[in-house]
Design a protein around this motif. Structure first.
Motif, PDB file in Angstrom:
ATOM      1  N   GLN A  25       0.846  -1.197   0.000  1.00  0.00           N
ATOM      2  CA  GLN A  25       0.000   0.000   0.000  1.00  0.00           C
ATOM      3  C   GLN A  25       0.882   1.248   0.000  1.00  0.00           C
ATOM      4  O   GLN A  25       2.073   1.173   0.302  1.00  0.00           O
ATOM      5  CB  GLN A  25      -0.874   0.030   1.261  1.00  0.00           C
ATOM      6  CG  GLN A  25      -1.666  -1.242   1.510  1.00  0.00           C
ATOM      7  CD  GLN A  25      -2.752  -1.445   0.479  1.00  0.00           C
ATOM      8  OE1 GLN A  25      -3.600  -0.593   0.288  1.00  0.00           O
ATOM      9  NE2 GLN A  25      -2.684  -2.569  -0.239  1.00  0.00           N
ATOM     10  N   LYS A  26       0.298   2.364  -0.290  1.00  0.00           N
ATOM     11  CA  LYS A  26       0.986   3.652  -0.227  1.00  0.00           C
ATOM     12  C   LYS A  26       1.586   3.839   1.186  1.00  0.00           C
ATOM     13  O   LYS A  26       0.926   3.570   2.180  1.00  0.00           O
ATOM     14  CB  LYS A  26      -0.025   4.763  -0.550  1.00  0.00           C
ATOM     15  CG  LYS A  26       0.549   6.158  -0.664  1.00  0.00           C
ATOM     16  CD  LYS A  26       0.774   6.595  -2.097  1.00  0.00           C
ATOM     17  CE  LYS A  26       1.395   8.004  -2.119  1.00  0.00           C
ATOM     18  NZ  LYS A  26       2.554   8.074  -3.007  1.00  0.00           N
ATOM     19  N   HIS A  27       2.831   4.288   1.251  1.00  0.00           N
ATOM     20  CA  HIS A  27       3.565   4.540   2.504  1.00  0.00           C
ATOM     21  C   HIS A  27       3.901   3.298   3.312  1.00  0.00           C
ATOM     22  O   HIS A  27       4.296   3.400   4.478  1.00  0.00           O
ATOM     23  CB  HIS A  27       2.843   5.557   3.400  1.00  0.00           C
ATOM     24  CG  HIS A  27       2.781   6.924   2.806  1.00  0.00           C
ATOM     25  ND1 HIS A  27       3.886   7.579   2.314  1.00  0.00           N
ATOM     26  CD2 HIS A  27       1.728   7.749   2.576  1.00  0.00           C
ATOM     27  CE1 HIS A  27       3.516   8.751   1.825  1.00  0.00           C
ATOM     28  NE2 HIS A  27       2.221   8.876   1.952  1.00  0.00           N
ATOM     29  N   GLN A  28       3.719   2.106   2.697  1.00  0.00           N
ATOM     30  CA  GLN A  28       4.075   0.894   3.417  1.00  0.00           C
ATOM     31  C   GLN A  28       5.609   0.778   3.516  1.00  0.00           C
ATOM     32  O   GLN A  28       6.349   1.335   2.698  1.00  0.00           O
ATOM     33  CB  GLN A  28       3.496  -0.316   2.676  1.00  0.00           C
ATOM     34  CG  GLN A  28       3.303  -1.522   3.584  1.00  0.00           C
ATOM     35  CD  GLN A  28       2.265  -2.479   3.022  1.00  0.00           C
ATOM     36  OE1 GLN A  28       1.295  -2.051   2.411  1.00  0.00           O
ATOM     37  NE2 GLN A  28       2.474  -3.760   3.237  1.00  0.00           N
ATOM     38  N   LYS A  29       6.053   0.097   4.568  1.00  0.00           N
ATOM     39  CA  LYS A  29       7.481  -0.187   4.723  1.00  0.00           C
ATOM     40  C   LYS A  29       7.666  -1.698   4.654  1.00  0.00           C
ATOM     41  O   LYS A  29       6.807  -2.443   5.121  1.00  0.00           O
ATOM     42  CB  LYS A  29       7.978   0.373   6.054  1.00  0.00           C
ATOM     43  CG  LYS A  29       8.101   1.896   6.013  1.00  0.00           C
ATOM     44  CD  LYS A  29       8.293   2.500   7.384  1.00  0.00           C
ATOM     45  CE  LYS A  29       6.982   2.600   8.129  1.00  0.00           C
ATOM     46  NZ  LYS A  29       7.071   3.347   9.383  1.00  0.00           N
ATOM     47  N   ILE A  30       8.773  -2.124   4.085  1.00  0.00           N
ATOM     48  CA  ILE A  30       8.935  -3.550   3.791  1.00  0.00           C
ATOM     49  C   ILE A  30      10.280  -4.064   4.273  1.00  0.00           C
ATOM     50  O   ILE A  30      11.307  -3.426   4.080  1.00  0.00           O
ATOM     51  CB  ILE A  30       8.790  -3.801   2.278  1.00  0.00           C
ATOM     52  CG1 ILE A  30       7.345  -3.518   1.874  1.00  0.00           C
ATOM     53  CG2 ILE A  30       9.157  -5.228   1.908  1.00  0.00           C
ATOM     54  CD1 ILE A  30       7.201  -2.967   0.506  1.00  0.00           C
ATOM     55  N   LEU A  31      10.237  -5.238   4.893  1.00  0.00           N
ATOM     56  CA  LEU A  31      11.436  -5.963   5.295  1.00  0.00           C
ATOM     57  C   LEU A  31      11.578  -7.141   4.344  1.00  0.00           C
ATOM     58  O   LEU A  31      10.759  -8.051   4.362  1.00  0.00           O
ATOM     59  CB  LEU A  31      11.270  -6.447   6.747  1.00  0.00           C
ATOM     60  CG  LEU A  31      12.384  -7.310   7.327  1.00  0.00           C
ATOM     61  CD1 LEU A  31      13.694  -6.565   7.380  1.00  0.00           C
ATOM     62  CD2 LEU A  31      11.993  -7.790   8.726  1.00  0.00           C
ATOM     63  N   LEU A  32      12.592  -7.100   3.502  1.00  0.00           N
ATOM     64  CA  LEU A  32      12.799  -8.145   2.490  1.00  0.00           C
ATOM     65  C   LEU A  32      13.971  -9.021   2.905  1.00  0.00           C
ATOM     66  O   LEU A  32      15.084  -8.538   3.089  1.00  0.00           O
ATOM     67  CB  LEU A  32      13.075  -7.493   1.129  1.00  0.00           C
ATOM     68  CG  LEU A  32      13.578  -8.396  -0.009  1.00  0.00           C
ATOM     69  CD1 LEU A  32      12.574  -9.496  -0.327  1.00  0.00           C
ATOM     70  CD2 LEU A  32      13.858  -7.560  -1.260  1.00  0.00           C
ATOM     71  N   SER A  33      13.704 -10.310   3.054  1.00  0.00           N
ATOM     72  CA  SER A  33      14.760 -11.275   3.364  1.00  0.00           C
ATOM     73  C   SER A  33      15.012 -12.097   2.112  1.00  0.00           C
ATOM     74  O   SER A  33      14.108 -12.768   1.608  1.00  0.00           O
ATOM     75  CB  SER A  33      14.304 -12.149   4.530  1.00  0.00           C
ATOM     76  OG  SER A  33      15.205 -13.207   4.719  1.00  0.00           O
ATOM     77  N   ILE A  34      16.232 -12.040   1.595  1.00  0.00           N
ATOM     78  CA  ILE A  34      16.528 -12.663   0.303  1.00  0.00           C
ATOM     79  C   ILE A  34      18.011 -13.027   0.255  1.00  0.00           C
ATOM     80  O   ILE A  34      18.832 -12.340   0.872  1.00  0.00           O
ATOM     81  CB  ILE A  34      16.122 -11.709  -0.851  1.00  0.00           C
ATOM     82  CG1 ILE A  34      16.186 -12.415  -2.217  1.00  0.00           C
ATOM     83  CG2 ILE A  34      16.942 -10.432  -0.851  1.00  0.00           C
ATOM     84  CD1 ILE A  34      15.470 -11.638  -3.330  1.00  0.00           C
ATOM     85  N   ALA A  35      18.342 -14.087  -0.469  1.00  0.00           N
ATOM     86  CA  ALA A  35      19.736 -14.530  -0.542  1.00  0.00           C
ATOM     87  C   ALA A  35      20.565 -13.565  -1.384  1.00  0.00           C
ATOM     88  O   ALA A  35      20.062 -12.924  -2.308  1.00  0.00           O
ATOM     89  CB  ALA A  35      19.827 -15.939  -1.114  1.00  0.00           C
ATOM     90  N   VAL A  36      21.838 -13.502  -1.036  1.00  0.00           N
ATOM     91  CA  VAL A  36      22.793 -12.599  -1.676  1.00  0.00           C
ATOM     92  C   VAL A  36      22.876 -12.824  -3.191  1.00  0.00           C
ATOM     93  O   VAL A  36      23.098 -11.887  -3.948  1.00  0.00           O
ATOM     94  CB  VAL A  36      24.175 -12.811  -1.002  1.00  0.00           C
ATOM     95  CG1 VAL A  36      25.278 -12.183  -1.789  1.00  0.00           C
ATOM     96  CG2 VAL A  36      24.141 -12.246   0.412  1.00  0.00           C
ATOM     97  N   ASP A  37      22.665 -14.074  -3.628  1.00  0.00           N
ATOM     98  CA  ASP A  37      22.779 -14.343  -5.068  1.00  0.00           C
ATOM     99  C   ASP A  37      21.480 -14.090  -5.844  1.00  0.00           C
ATOM    100  O   ASP A  37      21.359 -14.488  -6.997  1.00  0.00           O
ATOM    101  CB  ASP A  37      23.325 -15.759  -5.322  1.00  0.00           C
ATOM    102  CG  ASP A  37      22.463 -16.827  -4.678  1.00  0.00           C
ATOM    103  OD1 ASP A  37      21.430 -16.478  -4.078  1.00  0.00           O
ATOM    104  OD2 ASP A  37      22.805 -18.016  -4.779  1.00  0.00           O
ATOM    105  N   GLN A  38      20.516 -13.441  -5.216  1.00  0.00           N
ATOM    106  CA  GLN A  38      19.247 -13.124  -5.885  1.00  0.00           C
ATOM    107  C   GLN A  38      19.138 -11.624  -6.124  1.00  0.00           C
ATOM    108  O   GLN A  38      18.059 -11.015  -5.964  1.00  0.00           O
ATOM    109  CB  GLN A  38      18.054 -13.597  -5.035  1.00  0.00           C
ATOM    110  CG  GLN A  38      18.006 -15.083  -4.794  1.00  0.00           C
ATOM    111  CD  GLN A  38      17.737 -15.873  -6.073  1.00  0.00           C
ATOM    112  OE1 GLN A  38      17.220 -15.343  -7.051  1.00  0.00           O
ATOM    113  NE2 GLN A  38      18.118 -17.136  -6.068  1.00  0.00           N
ATOM    114  N   GLN A  39      20.232 -11.013  -6.546  1.00  0.00           N
ATOM    115  CA  GLN A  39      20.263  -9.559  -6.675  1.00  0.00           C
ATOM    116  C   GLN A  39      19.248  -9.045  -7.703  1.00  0.00           C
ATOM    117  O   GLN A  39      18.580  -8.041  -7.459  1.00  0.00           O
ATOM    118  CB  GLN A  39      21.677  -9.119  -7.072  1.00  0.00           C
ATOM    119  CG  GLN A  39      21.996  -7.709  -6.638  1.00  0.00           C
ATOM    120  CD  GLN A  39      23.409  -7.286  -7.025  1.00  0.00           C
ATOM    121  OE1 GLN A  39      24.126  -8.009  -7.703  1.00  0.00           O
ATOM    122  NE2 GLN A  39      23.806  -6.111  -6.597  1.00  0.00           N
TER     123      GLN A  39
END
Lengths: 411, 411
Positions: A25-39
């Motif tokens: 949504q508008k103004h949402q904040k996100i914590l993304l957990s992802i592997a280093v090789d998925q740039q």
């Protein structure tokens, strides 16, 4: 990567995860957990999130090789000494309602060779520090999403007879197909969500007391939590945002009654848990508690898992998936729970979801426990579906309603 | 990568950074800052660190694309709102004496297109939150290291006429050569450190009051801090660990006197600063203060930089590097300060190093200021060396000692 239209499909995939999955949504904040090789995927997710109006994307880059070297090299003291800022970070992000996107891509056995006890100790210490994240997630105080991405090592393990490039393409193709990346993925997903929701409505209309599973690998009766609600596809977080927490998802699921599980059951697909592979998990239950547990492979890891806390000796989720589902029909065993659980009926050791009972997210822990909803630091799904599985629903007054016949929906 | 023996050279490089650079000791803890696309080097550094007896390596993965999207997309409020756990993290890591390894590899203009004011605001807010890291570093309370790694975008910018693969190989080769990755890099470095230390000893024996720079691009007199000490190659942290904070390093450097700088000077190589390229930085000084500043390219970024705080209007470092040095002889302008400053005499806008005066790390800020050591949130080196540069040393009693003639050491 030689897969046709790969870049375009990856963009569609990122857009689906952001706009349907976590539903930014508008103004949402996100914590993304992802592997280093998925740039590349990370960049596409970041772009999609800001395009959807997000204010901030915090990325927690993961690297199981680095984790493994730490677990194998550090002292016992350092292993469980989680610095205070880790808790502060978890608390702050959840307090500010960061949504979570978790992308799974590590090979199933990426942590194999690590001492199971050390791994469990570390995970427990980390879980304790990050407890607010688990609680916010399980109570839908935030919107959250788990999805997958291909990795060359994982791909080669699944398709050992193919070249590394072929295997990698093959796995991405399988991820795109099972995630329904069609010409118009968002429209496809709206239809799919409707379909699953109808199944959940039907199950809710039956007001079942328990389920009785019968198959070569199962003879178990699983009571359902009082006031339980069957959920499918999406959930609504406490800010009123409808999100789809798993892509792909094929399941209809609810909370079992932790006081009322009796019988035994064996897992039918390998489970990749914390970088280890567990096969033929066999559990025996009496009055809701695991009284015997073993696994053909990964038995030590299983024993550590069920010793985590009081709740890790019971179940937190019962989920129904027809044997004849797109993921199952792909005939790929992904060795990744996100995919494999959506190819098969499954159960979860550990915490139940409070939203799986009426007004559950507003109830105290005591009240939830009384209704039968389990509480634990862990929530580990394992797959139990098979082509010969029959499931009967048993109502309060003892009448029997066929739910599954020969691994598929009875009606 | 087709570079001969690349994997072996990268291993030697990682071992050099760990065992000579930051000089990892038994039970040391390490904070590694490295770009997401440097996974192989990161793994080799992690392996070398644990092999040297480290207890923990915390990795802060960097990605300027993600940072750029944030800076371009977020609200003004979110731009400068640094969550409290960032400060808590910085404080905790420094309190526990984590050593720092910083690997630079982003392309020089990786943040171009970001509004200079927004970038400066964000950097200032982040620097404030992480002030303990800057202070611990500048006071050698921890051991620390800055080194480089090749990146395809950066390589292609340096060598536009080569294919991407060729350019990438070329840049790695240049990094290995200038970092003295010989058959026995550790032995080679011991000899190199001895050589540089002799230069520092000679300068210290002269007890200079000021330096007078003369070239087509310079006519400036730079006073040196009272009790200044010329340093070279290595430093000793407050735990007594001798480390080499820059690889490569060719410089002999000390603290200027912030009260006594007069004249003007123009930079002679492009400076890559926060993802922007600044050329022909022209600074005019009176009594130690910058009274006029301009840059041909990146002028806005320069103006924001010198407005940071009181100390960003003076100098914190004066460093001597012969024009005829290995990096200079490579004839590559790396557009990265780590390399370019070691090819050229340079100065730094901002903070001075307290260890560059006698007992400096034990002195109060007031005392340091009185001696002429500058204090600031920033420390930005810029290159001023040229083939026609002469530098005279001037002693307390006014005698003149030739230090540099035609860009090289006078003796």
């Amino acid at each position: 990567m030689t897969l046709k239209n790969f870049d375009q499909k990856l963009t569609q995939y990122a857009n689906l995860l952001v706009n349907v999955g976590v539903h930014v949504q508008k103004h949402q904040k996100i914590l993304l957990s992802i592997a280093v090789d998925q740039q590349l995927l990370a960049h596409k997710l970041v772009d999609a999130a800001y395009a959807a109006g997000a204010d901030k994307v915090v990325i927690k880059w993961q690297d199981n090789y680095v984790l493994k070297q730490f677990l194998n090299s550090t002292t016992d003291e350092m292993l469980t000494k989680i610095p205070s800022y880790i808790k502060d970070e978890a608390d702050t992000l959840m307090n500010e309602h960061y949504s979570r996107i978790t992308i799974l891509s590590e090979a199933p056995d990426s942590l194999s060779g690590v001492d199971a006890k050390r791994l469990a100790k570390y995970q427990q210490a980390l879980s304790t520090a990050q407890q607010t994240i688990t609680e916010a997630t399980i109570n839908n105080r935030i919107s959250w999403l788990v999805a997958g991405a291909a990795n060359r090592v994982w791909a080669k393990e699944l398709f050992p007879d193919e070249s590394e490039e072929e295997a990698y393409d093959h796995l991405w193709e399988a991820i795109f197909t099972t995630s329904r990346i069609t010409d118009d993925p968002i429209k496809t997903w709206q239809a799919h969500i409707n379909e699953l929701s109808k199944r959940a409505d039907w199950l809710n209309s039956l007001h079942l007391d328990k389920l009785h599973y019968q198959a070569k690998t199962a003879d178990i009766t699983i009571g359902l939590a009082k006031d339980h609600i069957w959920e499918a596809a999406g959930s609504t977080d406490t800010q009123g945002n409808y999100f789809v927490p798993n892509i792909p998802t094929e399941e209809v699921f609810t909370a079992p009654n932790l006081h009322d599980i009796n019988g035994e059951i064996t897992s039918t697909k390998p489970l990749s848990y914390q970088g280890n592979v567990l096969t033929k998990i066999h559990l025996v239950f009496k009055d809701g508690q695991i009284i015997d547990a073993s696994a053909e492979q990964g038995n030590e890891v299983l024993q550590e898992l069920i010793k985590t806390d009081a709740g890790s000796r019971s179940l937190g989720e019962v989920a129904l998936v027809p044997y004849d589902s797109p993921i199952s029909n792909s005939e790929i065993i992904f060795q990744n729970t996100l995919y494999d659980e959506n190819a098969s009926n499954h159960l979860a050791i550990g915490a139940g979801y409070p939203f799986n009972v009426k007004n559950g997210t507003e109830l105290s822990k005591e009240k939830l426990h009384q209704l039968g909803v389990n509480d634990s630091q862990v929530h580990v799904d394992f797959m139990v579906g098979s082509a010969d599985m029959n499931i009967d629903g048993i109502t309060q007054n003892g009448s029997i309603i066929p739910i599954f016949r020969n691994g598929n929906w009875a009606e």
